[in-house]
Write a protein that holds these residues in place. Structure first.
Motif, short mmCIF file in Angstrom:
data_model
loop_
_atom_site.label_atom_id
_atom_site.label_comp_id
_atom_site.label_asym_id
_atom_site.label_seq_id
_atom_site.Cartn_x
_atom_site.Cartn_y
_atom_site.Cartn_z
N PHE A 89 -9.42 9.14 12.49
CA PHE A 89 -9.48 10.05 12.81
C PHE A 89 -10.55 11.04 13.33
O PHE A 89 -11.48 11.07 12.21
CB PHE A 89 -8.30 10.70 11.45
CG PHE A 89 -7.21 12.26 12.20
CD1 PHE A 89 -6.48 11.66 13.56
CD2 PHE A 89 -7.59 13.36 11.36
CE1 PHE A 89 -5.95 12.98 13.70
CE2 PHE A 89 -7.36 14.69 12.61
CZ PHE A 89 -6.51 14.29 13.25
N GLN A 90 -10.42 11.37 14.29
CA GLN A 90 -11.69 12.64 15.23
C GLN A 90 -11.77 14.17 14.40
O GLN A 90 -12.81 14.42 13.57
CB GLN A 90 -11.23 12.89 16.16
CG GLN A 90 -10.08 13.21 16.69
CD GLN A 90 -9.15 13.85 18.26
OE1 GLN A 90 -11.26 14.45 19.31
NE2 GLN A 90 -8.45 13.90 18.85
N LEU A 101 -6.11 17.14 7.03
CA LEU A 101 -5.12 16.80 7.85
C LEU A 101 -4.54 15.74 6.33
O LEU A 101 -3.27 15.65 6.06
CB LEU A 101 -5.49 15.67 8.57
CG LEU A 101 -4.22 14.84 9.34
CD1 LEU A 101 -3.05 16.03 10.07
CD2 LEU A 101 -4.41 14.17 10.36
N SER A 102 -5.04 15.19 5.51
CA SER A 102 -4.80 14.26 4.82
C SER A 102 -4.23 15.42 3.64
O SER A 102 -3.18 14.69 2.93
CB SER A 102 -5.80 13.43 3.94
OG SER A 102 -6.85 12.46 4.63
N ARG A 103 -4.33 16.23 2.85
CA ARG A 103 -3.64 16.79 2.83
C ARG A 103 -2.29 17.75 3.28
O ARG A 103 -1.37 17.51 2.17
CB ARG A 103 -4.69 18.28 1.99
CG ARG A 103 -5.75 17.80 1.03
CD ARG A 103 -6.55 19.69 0.23
NE ARG A 103 -5.53 20.05 0.46
CZ ARG A 103 -6.14 21.22 0.60
NH1 ARG A 103 -7.12 21.72 2.17
NH2 ARG A 103 -5.66 22.51 0.33
N LEU A 104 -2.18 17.67 4.55
CA LEU A 104 -1.09 18.16 5.09
C LEU A 104 -0.08 17.33 5.04
O LEU A 104 1.05 17.37 4.76
CB LEU A 104 -1.43 18.86 6.38
CG LEU A 104 -0.29 18.85 7.30
CD1 LEU A 104 0.60 20.23 6.82
CD2 LEU A 104 -1.27 20.00 8.52
N ILE A 120 -3.56 6.86 3.86
CA ILE A 120 -3.58 8.01 4.77
C ILE A 120 -5.58 8.76 4.40
O ILE A 120 -6.11 8.07 4.57
CB ILE A 120 -2.62 9.24 3.93
CG1 ILE A 120 -1.09 9.83 4.62
CG2 ILE A 120 -3.92 10.87 4.81
CD1 ILE A 120 -0.83 10.66 4.43
N ILE A 121 -5.65 7.75 2.52
CA ILE A 121 -7.15 7.89 2.26
C ILE A 121 -7.93 6.47 3.68
O ILE A 121 -8.63 7.07 3.74
CB ILE A 121 -7.52 7.76 1.00
CG1 ILE A 121 -6.28 9.15 0.49
CG2 ILE A 121 -8.75 7.59 0.29
CD1 ILE A 121 -6.58 9.47 -0.95
N ALA A 122 -7.32 5.92 3.42
CA ALA A 122 -7.98 4.51 4.08
C ALA A 122 -8.01 4.81 4.91
O ALA A 122 -9.28 4.11 5.97
CB ALA A 122 -7.31 2.82 3.64
N ARG A 135 0.60 -0.94 -0.16
CA ARG A 135 -0.06 0.04 0.44
C ARG A 135 1.22 0.92 0.27
O ARG A 135 1.76 1.68 0.74
CB ARG A 135 -1.28 -0.07 0.63
CG ARG A 135 -1.78 1.17 1.32
CD ARG A 135 -2.80 1.16 2.06
NE ARG A 135 -3.90 -0.41 2.27
CZ ARG A 135 -4.90 -0.20 3.17
NH1 ARG A 135 -4.68 0.47 4.45
NH2 ARG A 135 -5.68 -1.64 3.21
N THR A 136 -0.06 2.44 -0.68
CA THR A 136 1.44 3.55 -0.56
C THR A 136 0.80 4.33 0.43
O THR A 136 -0.58 3.85 1.18
CB THR A 136 1.45 4.19 -2.62
OG1 THR A 136 -0.17 4.74 -2.22
CG2 THR A 136 1.34 3.32 -3.06
N LEU A 137 1.44 5.34 0.69
CA LEU A 137 1.20 6.13 1.53
C LEU A 137 -0.05 7.03 1.68
O LEU A 137 -1.04 7.31 2.78
CB LEU A 137 2.89 7.09 2.13
CG LEU A 137 2.65 8.52 3.15
CD1 LEU A 137 1.85 7.77 4.18
CD2 LEU A 137 3.78 9.37 2.98
#
Length: 333
Positions: free
Chosen positions: A20-21, A27-30, A13-15, A7-9
Motif C-alpha cells: 500500500f502506497q 491505515l492498518s490501525r484504522l 493487513i500487516i502482511a 490467515r486472520t484479518l
C-alpha cells in the motif's frame, strides 16, 4: 474451515501493508478500528430479537427516513471506536446531518484520514431477520494536516478513495474490503471472535444471470430502464434472467459479486436523482466493484468520476458484472 490460508484479518493487513502506497501503519490501525466496531455491532444485531433494540428510534435522519434503534446504536459504536483510537481527523455518517471534525491537540496525532460510513445499510430488514450491513469509505484529507477538516475533505470523487469495504451481518458475518489491490473477504469465527480470510481475490463473473431491482417502482422508471428489465425477462439465448432483490445494498451486491449479476437503483419520477448516496454507498461499492473486475455507473458515466457537490448527494446506481452493466447502459443511452 476458513480457506487454505487460515490467515486472520489482522495478519493479512500487516502482511499486505507494504504493498500500500501509504504504508505508515495508520491505515492498518484504522482498518483494525473498523474491525473492532464491526464485532460490537454484529453482537447487537445477533441479539436483536432478544432485547429492546428493534423498531423505530423515534427520530429521522438527514434524509427524512425513520431511524431504527440499531441504526442509532451502530452509528454511535463506529463513531466512538474511531474517535477513541485517534486515527482519523474527520467522520461523515449517513445518519448525521453534518461531518464530525476530530481534533487532537497532541502533535503526535497528525491524522491524515477521513472516514465516510453507512453504519447500518438495509436496517428496515432488521425486524424480519434479513441480512444487513455496514459500508465504509476511506480517503486521505486534502486540507493541511494539523488544521480542522473542512467540507472539501469529504467532497472528493470516488477515484481518490484509498480503501473501502463492507461488513455483512448474515448467516455468517463477513468483512470485505479493498485498498486498491483486489478484493478480499474475511469470515468471523464467532467462537473465537476472529475474522479469517475465507474469500481471497473476489471477482465478479464477467456476465451473470441475476438482476436486482425494486420492480415495484417499475412504472416510475425511465423508459431505458424499463426496456432493459424487459430484455432481462425475455426468453432468448441465456435469458430470462432471475430476479433477486433483498432490499439491502450490501446483501444484493455480495450475492451478485459471487454469482454474477447487476444491481440497479435508477432515478424515477418519485426520486429524480435516485435514492442511494454517492459518498456513503455508491462510491465505496463502485471501488469494490472495479477492484473485483466489475463496473459501476450512474447509467451514463463512471460513478467514481462524479465530482460530489454535497455531503448527502444522491445518484442513480448500476453496479455489477461488467457486461450486464454495459448492456444496461446501452438501453439507457
Amino acid at each position: 474451515m476458513f480457506g487454505k490460508q487460515h490467515r486472520t484479518l489482522g495478519e493479512f493487513i500487516i502482511a499486505n501493508q507494504d504493498s500500500f502506497q501509504y504504508s505508515s501503519g495508520e491505515l492498518s490501525r484504522l482498518l483494525n478500528g473498523i474491525r473492532l466496531a464491526a464485532k460490537v455491532v454484529n453482537h447487537e444485531v445477533n441479539k436483536a430479537g432478544l432485547v429492546d433494540i428493534l423498531g423505530d428510534a423515534g427520530d429521522t435522519n438527514i434524509q427524512g427516513e425513520d431511524q431504527k434503534k440499531l441504526d442509532v446504536l451502530a452509528n454511535e459504536k463506529f463513531i466512538q471506536t474511531l474517535k477513541n483510537r485517534e486515527i482519523v481527523c474527520g467522520i461523515a455518517s449517513e445518519e448525521e446531518d453534518d461531518y464530525i471534525s476530530i481534533n487532537s491537540q497532541d502533535e503526535k496525532h497528525q491524522n491524515k484520514y477521513i472516514v465516510l460510513i453507512d453504519p447500518l445499510d438495509g436496517s428496515s430488514n432488521i425486524d424480519v431477520n434479513v441480512s444487513v450491513g455496514t459500508i465504509f469509505s476511506i480517503y486521505r484529507r486534502v486540507t493541511p494536516v494539523g488544521t480542522p477538516v473542512t467540507l472539501e475533505d469529504f467532497l472528493q470523487p470516488g477515484h481518490k478513495q484509498i480503501a473501502a469495504g463492507y461488513i455483512i451481518y448474515g448467516t455468517s458475518t463477513m468483512l470485505v474490503y479493498t485498498t486498491g489491490d483486489g478484493v478480499n473477504g474475511f469470515t468471523l469465527n464467532p467462537a473465537l471472535g476472529t475474522f479469517y480470510l475465507s474469500h481471497p481475490n473476489m471477482r465478479f463473473p464477467e456476465n451473470g444471470k441475476i438482476y436486482s431491482v425494486n420492480e415495484g417502482n417499475y412504472i416510475h422508471f425511465p423508459q431505458g430502464v424499463k426496456n432493459y428489465i424487459k430484455y432481462c425477462q425475455r426468453e432468448e439465448g441465456d435469458r430470462p434472467y432471475t430476479s433477486r432483490y433483498i432490499g439491502s445494498l450490501v446483501s444484493d451486491f455480495h450475492r451478485n459479486m459471487i454469482k454474477g449479476g447487476i444491481y440497479m437503483y435508477p432515478k424515477s419520477s418519485k426520486a429524480s436523482n435516485g435514492k442511494l448516496r454517492l459518498l456513503y454507498e455508491c462510491n465505496p461499492m463502485a471501488f469494490l466493484a472495479e477492484q473485483a473486475h466489475g463496473k459501476a455507473s450512474d447509467g451514463r458515466q463512471r460513478i467514481m468520476d462524479i465530482e460530489p457537490t454535497e455531503l448527502h448527494e444522491r445518484v442513480p446506481f448500476f453496479c455489477g458484472s461488467k457486461k450486464m452493466v454495459e448492456k444496461a447502459e446501452e438501453f439507457m443511452n
